[in-house]
Design a protein around this motif. Structure first.
Motif, short mmCIF file in Angstrom:
data_model
loop_
_atom_site.label_atom_id
_atom_site.label_comp_id
_atom_site.label_asym_id
_atom_site.label_seq_id
_atom_site.Cartn_x
_atom_site.Cartn_y
_atom_site.Cartn_z
N ILE A 151 9.62 -4.18 -0.49
CA ILE A 151 8.59 -5.22 0.12
C ILE A 151 9.04 -6.97 -0.38
O ILE A 151 9.15 -8.01 0.62
N TYR A 152 9.38 -6.49 -1.39
CA TYR A 152 9.84 -7.62 -2.22
C TYR A 152 10.96 -8.06 -3.11
O TYR A 152 10.96 -6.93 -3.47
N THR A 153 11.68 -8.82 -2.36
CA THR A 153 12.65 -8.80 -3.21
C THR A 153 12.89 -10.15 -3.77
O THR A 153 13.11 -11.33 -2.63
N SER A 154 12.51 -10.41 -4.96
CA SER A 154 12.47 -11.21 -5.40
C SER A 154 13.70 -12.39 -6.75
O SER A 154 13.79 -11.51 -7.00
N HIS A 155 13.99 -13.70 -6.17
CA HIS A 155 15.20 -14.32 -6.90
C HIS A 155 14.84 -14.94 -7.79
O HIS A 155 13.44 -15.82 -7.72
N TYR A 156 14.77 -14.74 -9.24
CA TYR A 156 13.86 -15.96 -10.06
C TYR A 156 15.71 -16.74 -11.05
O TYR A 156 16.75 -15.50 -11.03
N HIS A 157 15.35 -17.74 -10.78
CA HIS A 157 16.42 -18.63 -11.13
C HIS A 157 16.35 -20.26 -12.29
O HIS A 157 17.19 -20.27 -12.84
N GLN A 158 15.33 -20.19 -12.16
CA GLN A 158 14.78 -21.11 -13.15
C GLN A 158 13.05 -21.37 -13.73
O GLN A 158 12.60 -20.22 -12.30
N PRO A 159 13.16 -21.71 -14.83
CA PRO A 159 11.32 -21.54 -15.10
C PRO A 159 10.63 -22.64 -14.05
O PRO A 159 11.40 -23.34 -13.74
N ARG A 160 9.47 -22.41 -13.61
CA ARG A 160 8.79 -22.84 -13.49
C ARG A 160 8.14 -24.44 -14.50
O ARG A 160 8.66 -23.92 -15.91
N PRO A 161 7.97 -25.60 -13.45
CA PRO A 161 7.52 -26.84 -14.79
C PRO A 161 6.70 -26.97 -16.02
O PRO A 161 5.71 -25.86 -15.73
N GLY A 162 6.91 -26.81 -16.72
CA GLY A 162 6.36 -26.46 -18.07
C GLY A 162 6.19 -25.08 -18.49
O GLY A 162 5.28 -24.89 -19.70
N ALA A 163 6.89 -23.94 -17.63
CA ALA A 163 7.08 -22.20 -18.46
C ALA A 163 8.21 -22.45 -19.25
O ALA A 163 9.26 -23.15 -19.22
N GLU A 164 8.58 -21.28 -19.20
CA GLU A 164 9.66 -20.32 -20.04
C GLU A 164 10.41 -19.56 -19.34
O GLU A 164 9.71 -18.39 -18.79
N MET A 165 11.57 -19.31 -19.03
CA MET A 165 12.36 -18.42 -18.93
C MET A 165 13.40 -17.42 -19.23
O MET A 165 14.16 -18.22 -20.31
#
Length: 455
Positions: A264-278
């Motif tokens: 149902i969800y195929t989620s892509h993460y490439h960089q942190p949100r502003p003010g957050a850390e990845m």
């Protein structure tokens, strides 16, 4: 050596559960077949995926460096963990830096492998598994019994009683919709309170430095979008060279796992949100050693779909916990001995070698052949118990001597025809506990052949 058989025996004692477990998993296998048949190019997809993974395993060092380089360009903080202790230490330090005490985690077999939950709980850090099946077994204080369906061994009535005790739901209400809504309400507050979110990784893309997570509940997204710190834990083998290769694996993964066209969800993460850390924690934990074993390296292609478990006649009837390893079933039986041959020497024998696991594997791992090869390794390393080695040595001597073989065959045929039942069906005859032996012929094949060879 007998751990699997003893644990399986405990599971089988509940015949109703065994039958239900068997049918439930076979139903998933049938859904997989129906979904695969809708794609004329199914076998081409399998072969393509297998070759892509061959390329990855042959060039893994370069792809790992490329992934790290691209991820850092995107503002991702990359860590390298040699083993489980290293993995847990790194995550502990990240959480300590941010004074994170409440953690939400989406399903990750790697963190199960590293026993991250135990590590954090010992440090008074709350870690909540947010996948519904994982949350059920976490409340029961059990490990998962399947890589995709972690609570497949539990009936809905048991979930109803568990939620009544732990979440205050109505007693004796085991309606799946009602229980799912109760779990959703319970978990929603956990997401909002979370200081950090931890996920596994289905695929890492070397070309972009991004990670891809496949879920049916959206819990990985909920955690990563609400918490100020997101941590992705990835085994070194999870890489794909390019983003364009992802389409091959997305089409294979869900169809092989549950019969769905895609998760149902195929989620892509490439960089942190502003003010957050990845953060991405890249973990070895024995994988590079496994990679160096030519006969067994192909098992690192595994994309954790669970198809081999759904089809395996042994797994379906013995339950995932009988494998006493993080990854159960046929794939676990060829991955686990690499980590500890002595501890997991029983698992390669938990198989009929029927080959069904290899036939359904979306990346064409030669699972049943590796099971056979592991049995040979176990014998060479003297990890077989005497209860197996002594009968094998006796059998070898018998087969080496035709006259002894013929004499024993004659004695056996006469005994089966003439001895009373209690002398044949007893504790020394394990096969006879659940089945009758066939009627013994009056003569052996050699005798019959001599009489009939001229006809």
């Amino acid at each position: 050596m007998s751990q699997h058989s003893k644990r399986a025996d405990n599971f089988i004692k509940d015949e109703a559960r065994t039958d239900w477990h068997d049918k439930a998993l076979w139903h998933v296998r049938e859904k997989r077949d129906a979904s695969a048949e809708q794609l004329p190019e199914w076998e081409l997809l399998r072969e393509t995926a297998s070759q892509i993974k061959d390329n990855v395993l042959s060039n893994l060092d370069n792809y790992l460096v490329q992934f790290e380089t691209e991820a850092k360009k995107n503002g991702v903080i990359v860590h390298w963990a040699e083993d489980a202790a290293d993995h847990n230490r790194i995550i502990g330090e990240i959480l300590e830096k941010h004074n994170a005490r409440k953690i939400v985690k989406s399903k990750s077999m790697l963190t199960e492998e590293c026993k991250l939950n135990d590590f954090l709980e010992e440090r008074d850090i709350e870690i909540i598994d947010t996948d519904l099946g994982e949350r059920i077994i976490q409340l029961r204080k059990e490990p998962p019994s399947h890589v995709v369906l972690p609570a497949i061994h539990i009936k809905k009535e048991e979930v109803g009683e568990l939620f009544h005790q732990k979440l205050g739901t109505e007693k004796d209400n085991s309606d799946p919709t009602y229980l799912t809504k109760a779990a959703r309400t319970h978990l929603r507050n956990k997401f909002f309170e979370a200081d950090a979110a931890i996920t596994g990784v289905n695929f890492g893309i070397a070309e972009t430095g991004g990670v891809v997570i496949c879920t049916n509940e959206g819990n990985a997204d909920m955690g990563c979008h609400s918490a100020p710190v997101q941590i992705h834990c990835m085994g070194i083998e999870k890489l794909l060279p390019k983003a364009e290769h992802l389409g091959v694996f997305i089409r294979l993964l869900a169809r092989s796992a549950t019969g769905q066209p895609s998760t149902i969800y195929t989620s892509h993460y490439h960089q942190p949100r502003p003010g957050a850390e990845m953060h991405v924690v890249i973990v070895d934990n024995g994988r590079s050693t496994h990679l160096g074993k030519e006969d067994f390296r192909n098992s690192l292609k595994c994309i954790r779909c669970g198809a081999c478990m759904n089809t395996c006649p042994i797994y379906r009837r013995s339950g995932g916990h009988s494998y006493h390893s993080t990854i159960p079933g046929p794939i676990g039986a060829i991955l686990s001995p690499n980590k500890n041959l002595k501890e997991y020497s029983d698992l390669p024998f938990a198989s009929t070698l029927c080959g069904s696991c290899s036939n359904v594997c979306p990346v064409k791992i030669d699972i049943h052949e590796q099971l056979y090869k592991w049995r040979q390794e176990i014998y060479k390393n003297n990890e077989l118990p005497k209860s197996k080695t002594i009968p094998l040595k006796i059998t070898t001597k018998v087969f080496e001597n035709p006259s002894v073989y013929n004499s024993l065959g004659k004695i056996a045929r006469g005994s089966l025809r003439n001895l009373p039942g209690f002398m044949i069906y007893n504790n020394f005859n394990a096969w006879g506990k659940q089945r009758d032996l066939p009627d013994a012929p009056k003569e052996g094949f050699k005798q019959w052949y001599k009489k009939n060879r001229n006809e």
